[in-house]
Design a protein around this motif. Structure first.
Motif, PDB file in Angstrom:
ATOM      1  N   ARG A  20     -57.405 -21.494  20.125  1.00 54.07           N
ATOM      2  CA  ARG A  20     -57.584 -20.406  19.157  1.00 54.07           C
ATOM      3  C   ARG A  20     -57.474 -19.036  19.799  1.00 54.07           C
ATOM      4  NH1 ARG A  20     -62.126 -21.815  14.655  1.00 54.07           N
ATOM      5  NH2 ARG A  20     -60.868 -23.322  13.560  1.00 54.07           N
ATOM      6  N   TYR A  29     -51.469 -14.183  14.252  1.00 52.15           N
ATOM      7  CA  TYR A  29     -52.526 -14.517  13.312  1.00 52.15           C
ATOM      8  C   TYR A  29     -52.720 -13.350  12.350  1.00 52.15           C
ATOM      9  CZ  TYR A  29     -53.653 -18.181  16.635  1.00 52.15           C
ATOM     10  OH  TYR A  29     -53.582 -19.262  17.455  1.00 52.15           O
ATOM     11  N   TRP A  31     -55.165 -12.579   8.403  1.00 54.81           N
ATOM     12  CA  TRP A  31     -56.179 -13.151   7.528  1.00 54.81           C
ATOM     13  C   TRP A  31     -55.857 -12.831   6.090  1.00 54.81           C
ATOM     14  CZ3 TRP A  31     -58.045  -9.255   4.735  1.00 54.81           C
ATOM     15  CH2 TRP A  31     -58.101  -7.991   5.318  1.00 54.81           C
ATOM     16  N   ASN A  38     -58.683 -19.826  -5.795  1.00 58.54           N
ATOM     17  CA  ASN A  38     -57.648 -20.050  -4.783  1.00 58.54           C
ATOM     18  C   ASN A  38     -56.493 -19.054  -4.872  1.00 58.54           C
ATOM     19  OD1 ASN A  38     -57.270 -21.546  -2.448  1.00 58.54           O
ATOM     20  ND2 ASN A  38     -55.750 -22.872  -3.405  1.00 58.54           N
ATOM     21  N   TYR A  51     -56.369 -15.405  17.764  1.00 59.50           N
ATOM     22  CA  TYR A  51     -57.347 -15.707  16.726  1.00 59.50           C
ATOM     23  C   TYR A  51     -58.553 -14.777  16.843  1.00 59.50           C
ATOM     24  CZ  TYR A  51     -60.855 -18.355  14.143  1.00 59.50           C
ATOM     25  OH  TYR A  51     -61.844 -18.725  13.282  1.00 59.50           O
ATOM     26  N   ALA A 122     -62.893 -19.458   6.764  1.00 56.46           N
ATOM     27  CA  ALA A 122     -62.539 -20.855   6.513  1.00 56.46           C
ATOM     28  C   ALA A 122     -62.545 -21.607   7.840  1.00 56.46           C
ATOM     29  CB  ALA A 122     -61.162 -20.932   5.867  1.00 56.46           C
ATOM     30  N   ASP A 123     -62.746 -22.902   7.756  1.00 60.51           N
ATOM     31  CA  ASP A 123     -62.781 -23.718   8.971  1.00 60.51           C
ATOM     32  C   ASP A 123     -61.402 -23.936   9.574  1.00 60.51           C
ATOM     33  OD1 ASP A 123     -65.518 -23.988   8.859  1.00 60.51           O
ATOM     34  OD2 ASP A 123     -65.415 -25.812   7.646  1.00 60.51           O
ATOM     35  N   SER A 124     -60.372 -23.877   8.760  1.00 58.28           N
ATOM     36  CA  SER A 124     -59.032 -24.174   9.265  1.00 58.28           C
ATOM     37  C   SER A 124     -58.306 -22.895   9.676  1.00 58.28           C
ATOM     38  CB  SER A 124     -58.219 -24.906   8.204  1.00 58.28           C
ATOM     39  OG  SER A 124     -58.076 -24.089   7.069  1.00 58.28           O
ATOM     40  N   VAL A 125     -57.522 -23.011  10.718  1.00 55.95           N
ATOM     41  CA  VAL A 125     -56.713 -21.910  11.220  1.00 55.95           C
ATOM     42  C   VAL A 125     -55.297 -22.424  11.406  1.00 55.95           C
ATOM     43  CG1 VAL A 125     -56.332 -20.342  13.145  1.00 55.95           C
ATOM     44  CG2 VAL A 125     -58.650 -20.862  12.405  1.00 55.95           C
ATOM     45  N   VAL A 126     -54.326 -21.656  10.932  1.00 56.92           N
ATOM     46  CA  VAL A 126     -52.936 -22.030  11.089  1.00 56.92           C
ATOM     47  C   VAL A 126     -52.238 -20.932  11.859  1.00 56.92           C
ATOM     48  CG1 VAL A 126     -50.785 -22.560   9.878  1.00 56.92           C
ATOM     49  CG2 VAL A 126     -52.970 -23.264   8.891  1.00 56.92           C
TER      50      VAL A 126
END
Length: 145
Positions: A20, A29, A31, A38, A51, A122-126
């Motif tokens: 990360r 990255y 946000w 949604n 990140y 959020a828990d997920s990172v792309v």
């Protein structure tokens, strides 16, 4: 929040799985603030090479909510409106969509500001990968009224 120079996108270490906090060539990255339905309410006006820098940018935005300045953005070819929020003269957030009316755009920005203090990560990172060469310069969008 400082802008990140293109040189900061240089590799930070040997190739391998991206952590990360790692910086890899062309990886970036950003946000987005997503509502309960949604739908995107707004997004980062900047891209970050790591990140952790993106997380720091979110924290700085939340700490500076009272100092945000809203600027309208008008797209002449389409006749659509958007918004940009600046903190101490630097763009930090922008609308994630275009609006038919200036009034609706202003309401969208107000909703973004109102919901930002309660926003959670959020828990997920792309990690996103820039498909353009590093030498290409992005042109800033200028607000017109």
């Amino acid at each position: 929040m400082a802008t990140v120079p293109v040189e900061a996108l240089a590799p930070a270490g040997p190739a391998g799985p991206a952590a990360r906090g790692a910086i890899w060539p062309g990886e970036w990255y950003a946000w987005r603030l997503i509502g309960a339905n949604n739908h995107e309410l707004g997004r980062s006006a900047l891209i970050f090479p790591s990140y952790q820098l993106a997380i720091d940018g979110i924290a700085e935005l939340k700490e500076g909510l009272a100092r945000l300045v809203q600027l309208p953005i008008y797209d002449r070819p389409t006749g659509r409106w958007g918004w940009r929020l600046e903190l101490d003269g630097a763009a930090v957030a922008t609308s994630g969509r275009w609006y038919k009316r200036d009034h609706d755009s202003a309401l969208g920005a107000a909703k973004f500001v109102a919901l930002s203090p309660e926003a959670e990560l959020a828990d997920s990172v792309v990690p996103l990968h820039d498909r353009r060469p590093l030498g290409i310069v992005r042109q800033p969008v200028r607000g017109v009224r």
